[in-house]
Enzyme design. Structure first.
Site, short mmCIF file in Angstrom:
data_model
loop_
_atom_site.label_atom_id
_atom_site.label_comp_id
_atom_site.label_asym_id
_atom_site.label_seq_id
_atom_site.Cartn_x
_atom_site.Cartn_y
_atom_site.Cartn_z
N SER A 103 0.79 -1.24 0.06
CA SER A 103 0.15 0.07 0.12
C SER A 103 0.75 1.06 -0.04
O SER A 103 2.23 1.37 -0.30
CB SER A 103 -0.90 -0.10 1.13
N ASN A 104 0.26 2.54 0.34
CA ASN A 104 1.16 3.51 0.40
C ASN A 104 0.53 4.43 1.36
O ASN A 104 -0.23 4.23 2.34
CB ASN A 104 1.12 4.24 -1.06
N HIS A 105 1.31 5.65 1.67
CA HIS A 105 1.21 6.57 2.88
C HIS A 105 -0.28 7.32 2.69
O HIS A 105 -0.43 8.41 3.49
CB HIS A 105 2.24 7.32 3.02
#
Ligand code: C5P
Length: 396
Positions: A209-211
């Site tokens: 995933s990512n931030h």
């Protein structure tokens, strides 16, 4: 009701300017932040000290400070304001507004204002009734300026008739009504907004995933809904609450988000792609938790579908906007994305500037379309969202 609203209060040279202090106080008490701009003549009718005290900010009269050369930027004032209220508005100022004369800061701010503008005329009855004044007011109405009608009664000239500036309480009510009206400008329209991070599963417990926090997309959804649009927020993982009046569809992967968007796009009036969508996803998802071994591990990734580009290809007359987060050749890459995905506009996030980026509540962006590009200063994400929605309205 007016909490957090930015109101630029213009004061022109009329005896009714004495009521502007009460009006300003009412606006501040209702929660608005007020900045005051005066014509040079207005200072003869009410002192800058009075207005600076009630508005809690220095007042503005000149284009620049002759002592230190500091500019009073009418462009910035015009951008800052949610409403530009000129009260009292003289026959002279309205005539200049009607023809685009810009010989003082109050008038240049009018020409720069992107927000609704309202005037509360104040003058003697014959001046008010004069065909020239009526013609100018008609022109202002056609130009979209709201007119808070003057009342009838005792006038400074000693005559009795129509021309008395509306009472501050009436002007306050008009301000509330205008701001509420602006909010409903997208009634009957339906928009999709994507937001948050996608989750690409590797096995039942791990994912890529990512931030992204989803804050920017949620702010866009909220701003659209506040103007009366029906909004479907197709949301990856976030910890945010659903904004008032917004329908949320929760998704996990880029593939899920793609499916939900494609299904709904045809029936919409447009979409704003704010989600941070994974570009790659594991080629296979292990059914059981992957066991660690002694050697390194490789996960094969395959490209995800580009949701924005898919919608761009089917866009027709709909409005489509997206975001670009770049670390190099920012402008060029953003322009490239605008073309490739067939966006009407793209919002370039600066990663170099403090106050911009993933998790914070503020952002620093440049709005880019095929005609122009506009660098915005540091703003809250909600304010950036308002500017994006203004842009959408222009495209509609
Ligand atoms: O190509 P890039 O990911 O940098 O483009 C960013 C824009 O495209 C954003 O508006 C993002 O929401 C959208 N996008 C998308 N589907 C993808 C990748 C990006 O809608 N698979």
């Amino acid at each position: 009701m007016l909490k957090g609203k930015h109101i630029l209060l213009g004061i022109t040279g009329s005896i009714a300017a004495y009521k502007s202090a009460v009006l300003c106080r009412l606006l501040v008490t209702a929660g608005a932040e007020v900045r005051v701009v005066m014509t040079p003549l207005a200072k003869q009718f009410i002192t800058p000290l009075t207005m600076a005290t009630v508005s809690q900010h220095p007042i503005l009269v000149d284009f620049f400070n002759p002592e230190n050369g500091e500019w009073n930027s009418h462009v910035k004032l015009g951008e800052w304001a949610d409403l530009y209220l000129i009260a009292p508005a003289t026959a002279n100022t309205m005539a200049k507004m009607a023809t685009g004369v810009a010989d003082n800061l109050l008038l240049t701010s009018y020409l720069s204002a992107r927000c609704p503008v309202a005037v509360a005329p104040a003058m003697d009855l014959d001046m008010y009734a004069h065909v020239a004044t009526q013609r100018n007011m008609e022109q202002l109405r056609k130009d979209g300026v709201h007119i808070v009608e003057p009342g009838s009664g005792f006038l400074a000239s000693g005559l009795v008739g129509k021309g008395r500036m509306a009472e501050p309480e009436q002007i306050l009510e008009a301000v509330k009504a205008i701001l509420a009206e602006k909010k409903k400008s997208l009634e009957g329209k339906h928009f999709l907004v994507t937001a948050g991070a996608t989750i690409e599963p590797i096995d039942p417990v791990r994912f890529i995933s990512n931030h992204s926090s989803g804050k920017m997309g949620y702010a866009v959804a909220e701003a659209l809904a506040a103007r009366g649009a029906r909004v479907t927020l197709i949301s990856g993982r976030t910890s945010l609450d659903v904004p008032q009046g917004v329908e949320r569809v929760d998704v996990l992967s880029a593939e899920d988000m793609w499916r939900e968007c494609v299904e709904r796009f045809a029936a919409s009036d447009g979409a704003v792609m704010c989600a941070a969508v994974a570009d790659y996803t594991p080629a296979t998802v292990a059914e059981q938790k992957l066991k660690k071994g002694d050697s390194d591990m490789r996960i094969e990734l395959r490209r995800t579908k580009d949701i924005a580009a898919t919608l761009g290809a089917e866009k027709g007359g709909r409005v489509l906007g997206g975001f670009a987060m770049e670390t190099e050749n920012e402008q060029q890459n953003a322009q490239g994305k605008l073309e490739r995905k067939n966006f009407d506009f793209i919002v370039l996030n600066s990663l170099r500037t403090e106050g911009a980026g993933f998790r914070g509540d503020t952002n620093v962006v440049t709005l880019i379309d095929r005609e122009c590009q506009e660098e915005l200063p540091l703003m809250s994400k909600r304010e950036v969202a308002e500017r994006i929605v203004d842009k959408i309205e222009n495209f509609l």
